[in-house]
Design a protein around this motif. Structure first.
Motif, PDB file in Angstrom:
ATOM      1  N   MET A  81       0.724  -1.358   0.005  1.00  0.00           N
ATOM      2  CA  MET A  81       0.166   0.045   0.176  1.00  0.00           C
ATOM      3  C   MET A  81       0.870   1.202  -0.223  1.00  0.00           C
ATOM      4  O   MET A  81       0.364   2.182   0.511  1.00  0.00           O
ATOM      5  CB  MET A  81      -1.089   0.119   1.249  1.00  0.00           C
ATOM      6  N   ARG A  82       2.132   1.294  -0.574  1.00  0.00           N
ATOM      7  CA  ARG A  82       2.813   2.438  -0.626  1.00  0.00           C
ATOM      8  C   ARG A  82       2.389   3.668  -1.109  1.00  0.00           C
ATOM      9  O   ARG A  82       1.729   3.362  -2.347  1.00  0.00           O
ATOM     10  CB  ARG A  82       4.158   2.054  -1.400  1.00  0.00           C
ATOM     11  N   GLY A  83       2.445   4.656  -0.631  1.00  0.00           N
ATOM     12  CA  GLY A  83       2.110   6.008  -1.229  1.00  0.00           C
ATOM     13  C   GLY A  83       2.312   7.304  -0.572  1.00  0.00           C
ATOM     14  O   GLY A  83       2.628   7.239   0.620  1.00  0.00           O
ATOM     15  N   THR A  84       2.746   8.151  -1.283  1.00  0.00           N
ATOM     16  CA  THR A  84       3.067   9.400  -0.721  1.00  0.00           C
ATOM     17  C   THR A  84       2.559  10.629  -1.393  1.00  0.00           C
ATOM     18  O   THR A  84       2.384  10.648  -2.581  1.00  0.00           O
ATOM     19  CB  THR A  84       4.665   9.613  -0.797  1.00  0.00           C
ATOM     20  N   VAL A  85       2.016  11.687  -0.530  1.00  0.00           N
ATOM     21  CA  VAL A  85       1.570  13.142  -1.127  1.00  0.00           C
ATOM     22  C   VAL A  85       2.317  13.874  -0.417  1.00  0.00           C
ATOM     23  O   VAL A  85       2.337  14.004   0.648  1.00  0.00           O
ATOM     24  CB  VAL A  85       0.112  12.924  -0.994  1.00  0.00           C
ATOM     25  N   SER A  86       2.985  15.123  -1.077  1.00  0.00           N
ATOM     26  CA  SER A  86       3.259  16.195  -0.353  1.00  0.00           C
ATOM     27  C   SER A  86       2.726  17.532  -1.334  1.00  0.00           C
ATOM     28  O   SER A  86       2.823  17.629  -2.655  1.00  0.00           O
ATOM     29  CB  SER A  86       4.799  16.586  -0.502  1.00  0.00           C
ATOM     30  N   THR A  87       1.755  18.451  -0.495  1.00  0.00           N
ATOM     31  CA  THR A  87       1.178  19.300  -1.042  1.00  0.00           C
ATOM     32  C   THR A  87       0.796  20.421  -0.245  1.00  0.00           C
ATOM     33  O   THR A  87       0.595  20.142   0.965  1.00  0.00           O
ATOM     34  CB  THR A  87      -0.122  19.008  -1.960  1.00  0.00           C
ATOM     35  N   LEU A  88       0.411  21.550  -0.842  1.00  0.00           N
ATOM     36  CA  LEU A  88      -0.379  22.417   0.049  1.00  0.00           C
ATOM     37  C   LEU A  88      -1.675  22.106   0.264  1.00  0.00           C
ATOM     38  O   LEU A  88      -2.203  21.416  -0.239  1.00  0.00           O
ATOM     39  CB  LEU A  88      -0.528  23.994  -0.731  1.00  0.00           C
ATOM     40  N   THR A  89      -2.428  22.550   1.191  1.00  0.00           N
ATOM     41  CA  THR A  89      -3.733  22.391   1.718  1.00  0.00           C
ATOM     42  C   THR A  89      -4.558  23.647   0.980  1.00  0.00           C
ATOM     43  O   THR A  89      -3.895  24.466   0.659  1.00  0.00           O
ATOM     44  CB  THR A  89      -4.274  22.321   3.248  1.00  0.00           C
ATOM     45  N   ASP A  90      -5.942  23.494   1.165  1.00  0.00           N
ATOM     46  CA  ASP A  90      -6.567  24.549   0.418  1.00  0.00           C
ATOM     47  C   ASP A  90      -6.456  25.677   1.385  1.00  0.00           C
ATOM     48  O   ASP A  90      -6.094  25.556   2.509  1.00  0.00           O
ATOM     49  CB  ASP A  90      -8.087  24.150   0.511  1.00  0.00           C
ATOM     50  N   THR A 128     -20.462  37.906   8.079  1.00  0.00           N
ATOM     51  CA  THR A 128     -19.257  37.204   7.783  1.00  0.00           C
ATOM     52  C   THR A 128     -19.233  36.507   6.393  1.00  0.00           C
ATOM     53  O   THR A 128     -20.134  36.419   5.758  1.00  0.00           O
ATOM     54  CB  THR A 128     -18.732  36.030   8.748  1.00  0.00           C
ATOM     55  N   PHE A 129     -17.739  36.784   5.736  1.00  0.00           N
ATOM     56  CA  PHE A 129     -17.687  36.187   4.396  1.00  0.00           C
ATOM     57  C   PHE A 129     -16.639  35.253   4.574  1.00  0.00           C
ATOM     58  O   PHE A 129     -15.485  35.647   4.918  1.00  0.00           O
ATOM     59  CB  PHE A 129     -17.489  37.453   3.438  1.00  0.00           C
ATOM     60  N   ASP A 130     -16.707  33.900   3.969  1.00  0.00           N
ATOM     61  CA  ASP A 130     -15.707  32.862   4.117  1.00  0.00           C
ATOM     62  C   ASP A 130     -15.436  32.453   2.799  1.00  0.00           C
ATOM     63  O   ASP A 130     -16.728  32.163   1.922  1.00  0.00           O
ATOM     64  CB  ASP A 130     -16.049  31.614   4.992  1.00  0.00           C
ATOM     65  N   MET A 131     -14.183  32.146   2.351  1.00  0.00           N
ATOM     66  CA  MET A 131     -14.091  31.689   0.673  1.00  0.00           C
ATOM     67  C   MET A 131     -12.958  30.664   0.886  1.00  0.00           C
ATOM     68  O   MET A 131     -11.864  30.426   1.767  1.00  0.00           O
ATOM     69  CB  MET A 131     -13.710  32.725   0.097  1.00  0.00           C
ATOM     70  N   ASN A 132     -13.288  29.509   0.219  1.00  0.00           N
ATOM     71  CA  ASN A 132     -12.311  28.335   0.031  1.00  0.00           C
ATOM     72  C   ASN A 132     -11.327  28.529  -1.204  1.00  0.00           C
ATOM     73  O   ASN A 132     -12.202  28.509  -2.406  1.00  0.00           O
ATOM     74  CB  ASN A 132     -12.805  27.166   0.217  1.00  0.00           C
ATOM     75  N   LEU A 133     -10.146  28.674  -1.335  1.00  0.00           N
ATOM     76  CA  LEU A 133      -9.442  28.728  -2.555  1.00  0.00           C
ATOM     77  C   LEU A 133      -8.655  27.557  -2.750  1.00  0.00           C
ATOM     78  O   LEU A 133      -8.006  26.882  -1.959  1.00  0.00           O
ATOM     79  CB  LEU A 133      -8.249  29.826  -2.319  1.00  0.00           C
ATOM     80  N   PRO A 134      -9.072  26.856  -3.875  1.00  0.00           N
ATOM     81  CA  PRO A 134      -8.466  25.475  -4.230  1.00  0.00           C
ATOM     82  C   PRO A 134      -6.909  25.369  -4.408  1.00  0.00           C
ATOM     83  O   PRO A 134      -6.608  25.021  -5.534  1.00  0.00           O
ATOM     84  CB  PRO A 134      -9.538  25.014  -5.348  1.00  0.00           C
ATOM     85  N   THR A 135      -6.256  25.492  -3.253  1.00  0.00           N
ATOM     86  CA  THR A 135      -4.774  25.407  -3.520  1.00  0.00           C
ATOM     87  C   THR A 135      -4.295  23.921  -3.329  1.00  0.00           C
ATOM     88  O   THR A 135      -3.090  23.782  -3.415  1.00  0.00           O
ATOM     89  CB  THR A 135      -4.195  26.342  -2.509  1.00  0.00           C
ATOM     90  N   GLY A 136      -5.118  23.232  -2.827  1.00  0.00           N
ATOM     91  CA  GLY A 136      -4.794  21.817  -2.253  1.00  0.00           C
ATOM     92  C   GLY A 136      -5.102  20.882  -3.339  1.00  0.00           C
ATOM     93  O   GLY A 136      -5.207  21.232  -4.547  1.00  0.00           O
ATOM     94  N   LYS A 137      -4.690  19.535  -3.042  1.00  0.00           N
ATOM     95  CA  LYS A 137      -4.769  18.522  -4.354  1.00  0.00           C
ATOM     96  C   LYS A 137      -6.008  17.684  -3.918  1.00  0.00           C
ATOM     97  O   LYS A 137      -5.983  17.104  -2.923  1.00  0.00           O
ATOM     98  CB  LYS A 137      -3.346  17.646  -4.115  1.00  0.00           C
ATOM     99  N   GLU A 138      -6.885  17.906  -4.902  1.00  0.00           N
ATOM    100  CA  GLU A 138      -8.140  17.019  -4.671  1.00  0.00           C
ATOM    101  C   GLU A 138      -7.959  15.751  -5.130  1.00  0.00           C
ATOM    102  O   GLU A 138      -8.383  14.835  -4.666  1.00  0.00           O
ATOM    103  CB  GLU A 138      -9.215  17.954  -5.070  1.00  0.00           C
ATOM    104  N   THR A 139      -7.375  15.548  -6.520  1.00  0.00           N
ATOM    105  CA  THR A 139      -7.526  14.218  -7.075  1.00  0.00           C
ATOM    106  C   THR A 139      -6.335  13.580  -6.922  1.00  0.00           C
ATOM    107  O   THR A 139      -4.885  14.257  -7.243  1.00  0.00           O
ATOM    108  CB  THR A 139      -7.705  14.460  -8.579  1.00  0.00           C
ATOM    109  N   LEU A 140      -6.276  12.568  -6.186  1.00  0.00           N
ATOM    110  CA  LEU A 140      -5.102  11.725  -5.989  1.00  0.00           C
ATOM    111  C   LEU A 140      -4.921  10.573  -7.096  1.00  0.00           C
ATOM    112  O   LEU A 140      -5.875   9.994  -7.364  1.00  0.00           O
ATOM    113  CB  LEU A 140      -4.837  11.112  -4.673  1.00  0.00           C
TER     114      LEU A 140
END
Length: 153
Positions: free
Chosen positions: A90-99, A119-131
């Motif tokens: 089951m080897r696997g590695t991910v290194s990335t920014l989060t959202d 209040t105003f909140d926003m999620n900017l998709p800087t993370g890795k969604e698809t592995l």
């Protein structure tokens, strides 16, 4: 059975208070940053399963008041994650920014028992969604590691 080998966490906090140059009425400007890096490693007591994850969230918040009744807060939060599952099949590695999330809030503090706010909140998709491929194996159980998602996209 799985046991955690090592779990470490540290916290850093910096607060600076200054008078803003924006307006004569604005006062009590505060800027706060924090980073709480964490590292967890684990291994299976029944086999050769093992893995680790390091997570470093970074946050910055600015708070200030305008006059005596209106307060405002603005913030940004992101982080960096490195996750590795070293189990033989089951080897696997991910290194990335989060959202990255942003936050902006205005509150009226002129009433004694009620504090209305917007209040105003926003999620900017800087993370890795698809592995892809073996990266999927880097997603581990929530009981073992801090983060099980790397981004919402």
């Amino acid at each position: 059975m799985i046991s955690k080998l090592f779990c470490a966490s540290a916290s850093f906090l910096a607060i600076v208070v200054t008078q803003p140059a924006l307006s004569q009425e604005a006062s009590n400007l505060q800027f706060q940053t924090s980073a709480t890096p964490a590292f967890v490693s684990w291994h299976s007591t029944r086999g050769s399963g093992k893995g680790y994850q390091s997570f470093s969230p970074i946050e910055g918040i600015t708070k200030f008041t305008v006059g005596s009744t209106v307060s405002a807060e603005a913030g940004v939060r992101t982080g960096y994650i490195s996750s590795s599952n070293e189990t033989p099949l089951m080897r696997g590695t991910v290194s990335t920014l989060t959202d990255t999330t942003t936050h902006l809030q205005f509150a009226y503090e002129g009433f004694e028992n009620v504090q209305p706010f917007v209040t105003f909140d926003m999620n900017l998709p800087t993370g890795k969604e698809t592995l892809r491929g073996r990266e999927k194996n880097a997603v581990m159980d929530r009981d073992l590691v801090f983060q099980t998602r790397f981004g919402e996209g």
